[in-house]
Design a protein around this motif. Structure first.
Motif, short mmCIF file in Angstrom:
data_model
loop_
_atom_site.label_atom_id
_atom_site.label_comp_id
_atom_site.label_asym_id
_atom_site.label_seq_id
_atom_site.Cartn_x
_atom_site.Cartn_y
_atom_site.Cartn_z
N UNK A 194 0.83 -1.21 0.00
CA UNK A 194 0.00 0.00 0.00
C UNK A 194 0.86 1.26 0.00
N UNK A 195 1.83 1.27 0.90
CA UNK A 195 2.60 2.49 1.15
C UNK A 195 3.50 2.83 -0.05
N UNK A 196 4.13 1.81 -0.63
CA UNK A 196 5.09 2.10 -1.70
C UNK A 196 4.43 2.72 -2.93
N UNK A 197 3.32 2.17 -3.43
CA UNK A 197 2.68 2.82 -4.58
C UNK A 197 2.21 4.24 -4.28
N UNK A 198 1.70 4.45 -3.07
CA UNK A 198 1.25 5.80 -2.72
C UNK A 198 2.44 6.76 -2.72
N UNK A 199 3.55 6.32 -2.12
CA UNK A 199 4.74 7.18 -2.08
C UNK A 199 5.26 7.43 -3.49
N UNK A 200 5.24 6.40 -4.33
CA UNK A 200 5.69 6.55 -5.71
C UNK A 200 4.87 7.63 -6.41
#
Ligand SMILES: Nc1ncnc2c1ncn2[C@@H]1O[C@H](COP(=O)(O)OP(=O)(O)O)[C@@H](O)[C@H]1O
Ligand SMILES: [Mg+2]
Lengths: 291, 239
Positions: free
Chosen positions: A66-72
């Motif tokens: 969840x976190x990685x795509x949002x940060x990307x």
């Protein structure tokens, strides 16, 4: 077994530093943005992982998804909206460095302010896995080992992406020579945005991993930015293997100094190491070259 | 195919090009001659989208307006520039450099074909595919640079002083290779200091001075021209 303790601790610490620094080396080496708010993204991701685990009962490995795509996505937007105008305005690399330092210094306080607002200034931690392995008589926490294993997988994945694929080769080309890259038909703006976003995804992943085994608070971001910066400069900007080597060295030095000299001197040792590298090889251990 | 109409460009206050008209037809090889600082590199940079032209300029390629396009869009329009100093990636292998050349969308489907073409044009590169480009001789690096440009499947190749810094032997080899670029249906516009050798392989030429065209003609006519002989071919003035 103080030696083995220090070695294991140093390697796991160094592995995390290497991953953290790889993202920064992409942002600085390819997108040419010196991002002072880098560590804030790590802390924000750590808090996100904390919240997902404690409140939503989502484990940190799923949290990564969840976190990685949002940060990307967030970093891609930040590049396109906030940083690209600076790139257009700056007449040379030095000017862009100054402009991006000022802009991301502002961003640092925005993100830190948001985290403070949501979570306050206390220290946080959570326990995902509490098992401890004994490796040749030395204790090694399972959560830490897991974090490093994920870091190794992500680091190798990134390495292969950059070295073996066409888009990766394009990113390396932009890192070495943006003008020549344009002539090879590469959209330098798109490549820079991609590198910046990849770096943002990587630092967010690091934040989730770090949150599994350390205590953190809202104002710790700057420590990670500083260490990542030191590793990037030691390893050479844009140089992934340099970041890996320098990260491991930094982790080992900190760990051995803590065990054999004094725990309070780790930061001093970090900077001493940094100074030595700058004096001996100002362009970093591997020089300034493509990945 | 390439049409330049009234092209002007400036660096700040300094007018580097003033009202250039120049044409390259399909299948043609055209050379630009002129002293250092005449504006030849600037003209190539304008075509490639790296230097903005002033208002009132016109640059089009096969009917497509190139002005205002970003450099990578110009490559997509079929124009590839090999800049002075080659612009290859020294830390990458020859193969990586060449495959990077096929990065544009227009080139991807033809990648294998293009690579084979480059290998026939520069057989020397075939056995050097794994070598790091920066460790090659100047002449070989120039071949990599031209090969990289050809990998983008261009219809027009722009070359800025390709023989600069090469030994006479290497320069000779390079001119032979340039002659053969004709055979693969790519038009060429190139800048050269070596007027004799370049007029020998070109169809037509332009003489550039102080940012303007001061002469043009077929290569044969330029070779025979008195003023060209004095200025570019080192022939003494007749008494
Ligand atoms: N980046 C630049 N900034 C300012 N002036 C430039 C720049 N590049 C070239 N010039 C000037 O523009 C003129 C034309 O240069 P150039 O196109 O490089 O000539 P040539 O390739 O024919 O030697 C020269 O007077 C040169 O000094
Ligand atoms: Mg020039």
């Amino acid at each position: 077994m103080a030696f083995l303790d220090a070695l294991l601790n140093g390697l796991t610490l160094g592995g995390m530093y290497a991953l953290v620094a790889m993202g920064l080396t992409l942002q600085y080496g390819v997108a040419r943005i010196m991002n002072l708010s880098y560590g804030e993204f790590l802390i924000a991701a750590a808090f996100a992982a904390y919240w997902l685990f404690q409140v939503q009962a989502i484990n940190p490995l799923l949290a990564l998804l969840l976190v990685v795509p949002v940060a990307f996505a967030a970093n891609w937007l930040i590049y396109q909206i906030m940083l690209h105008p600076l790139v257009k305005r700056s007449r040379n690399r030095g000017e862009l460095e100054v402009n991006s330092i000022l802009a991301t210094f502002g961003l640092l306080f925005v993100i830190q302010g948001l985290v403070l607002l949501l979570f306050g200034s206390n220290y946080f931690s959570y326990t995902y896995i509490s098992n401890v392995f004994i490796v040749a008589g030395s204790p090694l926490a399972a959560d830490r080992l897991l974090a490093v294993a994920v870091a190794v997988v992500m680091g190798s994945g990134l390495y292969l992406l950059l070295m073996r694929t066409r888009p990766g080769t394009a990113l390396r080309a932009v890192s070495v020579d943006p003008r020549a890259a344009q002539l090879a038909g590469i959209d330098v703006r798109a490549a820079s945005a991609m590198a910046f976003a990849l770096g943002g995804g990587l630092v967010a992943a690091s934040g989730v991993l770090v949150s599994m085994f350390t205590t953190f608070n809202a104002s710790m971001g700057v420590v990670f930015t500083m260490k990542a910066l030191i590793v990037v400069i030691m390893g050479g900007a844009g140089h992934l293997l340099g970041a890996l080597t320098a990260g491991l060295i930094l982790g080992l030095v900190e760990s051995f100094v803590a065990v054999y000299v004094a725990p309070g001197l780790t930061l001093a040792a970090t900077f001493a190491l940094f100074l030595i590298v700058l004096l001996v090889r100002p362009t970093g251990m591997m020089g300034r070259a493509g990945a | 195919m390439l049409e330049l109409r009234n092209v002007s460009a400036a660096y700040g206050q300094h007018l580097a090009l003033q009202g250039i008209d120049l044409t390259v037809h399909e299948g043609e090889m055209v050379v630009m001659l002129g002293a250092n600082g005449a504006g030849k590199s600037t003209l190539l940079s304008v075509i490639a989208g790296q230097v903005p032209a002033r208002r009132g300029s016109g640059v089009s390629m096969a009917g497509i307006d190139l002005l205002g396009l970003l450099p990578h869009r110009v490559v997509e329009a079929g124009v590839a520039l090999v800049p002075e100093g080659r612009g290859i990636f020294g830390a990458m292998t020859v193969r990586e450099n060449l495959l990077l050349g096929a990065y544009p969308k227009r080139a991807r489907a033809e990648e294998r074909c293009s690579l084979a073409r480059v290998m026939t044009l520069f057989p020397k590169l075939e056995e050097r595919l794994g070598q790091v480009a920066g460790t090659m001789s100047g002449g070989e690096q120039q071949m990599v640079a031209i090969g990289r440009a050809l990998m983008s499947a261009p219809r027009l190749l722009l070359l800025d002083e390709p023989s600069l810094g090469l030994s006479p032997l290497m320069a000779g080899e390079l001119f032979k290779a340039l002659e053969r670029i004709r055979e693969i249906d790519v038009s060429v516009l190139f800048v050269e200091q070596n007027a004799r050798k370049s007029l020998a392989i070109a169809d037509r030429g332009y003489l550039i001075e102080n940012g303007t065209v001061v002469g043009e003609g077929t290569a044969a006519a330029l070779l025979a021209d008195d003023s060209v002989q004095q200025a570019y071919l080192g022939v003494a003035k007749r008494a």
